[in-house]
Design a protein around this motif. Sequence first.
Motif, PDB file in Angstrom:
ATOM      1  N   VAL A 179       8.118  35.791  17.000  1.00 13.03           N
ATOM      2  CA  VAL A 179       7.821  34.847  18.101  1.00 13.03           C
ATOM      3  C   VAL A 179       6.568  35.128  18.729  1.00 13.03           C
ATOM      4  O   VAL A 179       5.873  33.986  19.049  1.00 13.03           O
ATOM      5  N   VAL A 181       9.289  25.774  21.549  1.00  8.03           N
ATOM      6  CA  VAL A 181       9.567  26.964  21.445  1.00  8.03           C
ATOM      7  C   VAL A 181      10.814  27.807  21.643  1.00  8.03           C
ATOM      8  O   VAL A 181      11.348  28.529  20.908  1.00  8.03           O
ATOM      9  N   PRO A 182      11.871  27.220  22.636  1.00  9.90           N
ATOM     10  CA  PRO A 182      13.099  27.774  22.565  1.00  9.90           C
ATOM     11  C   PRO A 182      13.894  27.508  20.988  1.00  9.90           C
ATOM     12  O   PRO A 182      14.734  28.447  20.671  1.00  9.90           O
ATOM     13  N   ALA A 183      13.675  26.362  20.605  1.00 11.67           N
ATOM     14  CA  ALA A 183      14.438  25.928  19.316  1.00 11.67           C
ATOM     15  C   ALA A 183      13.675  26.809  18.327  1.00 11.67           C
ATOM     16  O   ALA A 183      14.563  27.205  17.458  1.00 11.67           O
ATOM     17  N   GLY A 232      12.521  29.750  18.575  1.00  7.94           N
ATOM     18  CA  GLY A 232      12.985  30.896  18.812  1.00  7.94           C
ATOM     19  C   GLY A 232      14.296  31.174  18.256  1.00  7.94           C
ATOM     20  O   GLY A 232      14.607  32.111  17.378  1.00  7.94           O
ATOM     21  N   ALA A 233      15.245  30.249  18.176  1.00  9.96           N
ATOM     22  CA  ALA A 233      16.628  30.388  17.807  1.00  9.96           C
ATOM     23  C   ALA A 233      16.614  30.262  16.313  1.00  9.96           C
ATOM     24  O   ALA A 233      17.504  31.248  15.718  1.00  9.96           O
ATOM     25  N   TRP A 251      15.547  33.727  15.069  1.00 11.20           N
ATOM     26  CA  TRP A 251      16.565  34.749  15.063  1.00 11.20           C
ATOM     27  C   TRP A 251      17.759  34.557  14.107  1.00 11.20           C
ATOM     28  O   TRP A 251      18.092  35.329  13.675  1.00 11.20           O
TER      29      TRP A 251
END
Length: 444
Positions: free
Chosen positions: A14, A166-168, A170-171, A174
């Motif tokens: 990330v 960015v959140p998508a 990051g998911a 992960w």
Amino acid sequence: MRGSLKGRLFAILVLATGLVWALATVWIYVSTRAEVEHVLDARLMEAARMVSSLVDSQDIDVAVASLDRPAPPVRTGASYERQLSCQIWSLTGSLIGKSDGAPETRLSDHRDGFSEREIDGETWRVFAVENQALGIQVLVGDNLDIRARLVRDVVKGLLLPMALVVPALGALIWFGVGRGMRPLDELAEGLRRRKADDLHPISADAAAAEIRPVATALNGLFERVRETRERERVFLAYAAHELRTPLAGLKTQAEISLRTDREDVRQAALAQIVTAVDRTSRLVRQLLATAEAEAVGAASGDDLVDLARFLRSMAAEHSAQAELRGIRLELLPPAAAVVVRASEPLLALALRNIVENAINHSPPGAVVTVSWSAEAIVVEDQGPGMPENEIARATERFFRGSARSPVGSGLGLSIAALCAERIGGTLLLENRQPHGLRVALRLV
């Protein structure tokens, strides 16, 4: 998170992705700004020269260019309409004409080319063209605030998707890290389900390339543990057998000495008891010495050992035993002092067993000699030696050979070989002529 490999990998990915995106944004900002400056400067130059050309061809009549046109309507928001402002000045210093919204103040004091000037708190980028034939100067200016807003709007167009993506991302990272590390989780789960005595190798052929070295190393560890356990099992079995024999003999000879009325039989039984006690005592001592060699080998460091001092101390320790058997223990020192780097406890353990073995196998009146150099310590006896086919097995545990000693247990040379291995050396055996055995503890 610090203790989790998965968490660390996620954080690294990330951060790396964010850093790359940030660097790309900076690069786009810088390159876009430079490109915008270049394009708008070219437009300023083109506009100024076009106005000068139109005036020169009389397509624009500067005589009727009004200075009193009504002010243009105020525009708000992010519109980029009418970004340029134009002024036409006479060379005598009077304003002949200007475009709607252009400031009353002269845009530039330069006669030709680019310049920048601040007017009423706003900075202008201006290109000037002087027409000597008509006696005029054309100034075309560009508000730098509008330029900066144009670049900011481009960067905002990049940052807004970044904030949403960015959140998508990051998911997805992960999820990808979890999927990628699943073989490691499966390996850990397989090890967790194993029983303590299950030392079968792990199948490494189907494992991922990154997991294969771990599986191979674990298989090597399992094999070493299995070999160690097997050696311990055999060792304990032999030790139990070797202890059982003299103890049974002790009981038998004690019963004979108690029941017999004949003095010669009693004395013979007592002599057998003494021999059995000596053998049992030596066996127990050597069993403890084997455990000591393995323990010391794992923990002992290297010492600087003066071999002359060390071997004199060793000879003094064994002189009484040699004298009881009518054997002379002789040291043959070299011409110069010899100091070696080795584990002194292991060296003492090895030499004690080698010398005891030489004394026990030498006949009364024989001489056991000890010589040394920086390469090796050599012990020679005058016993019967060993058949050539038994020399290769002489360092096996509990191997006594055909020329066995009454008090021997078959552990002395195996302990010496173990100690030699621990200090990085080797143990070499060979027969002497006309008889006897030479044992060399090589230190290098």
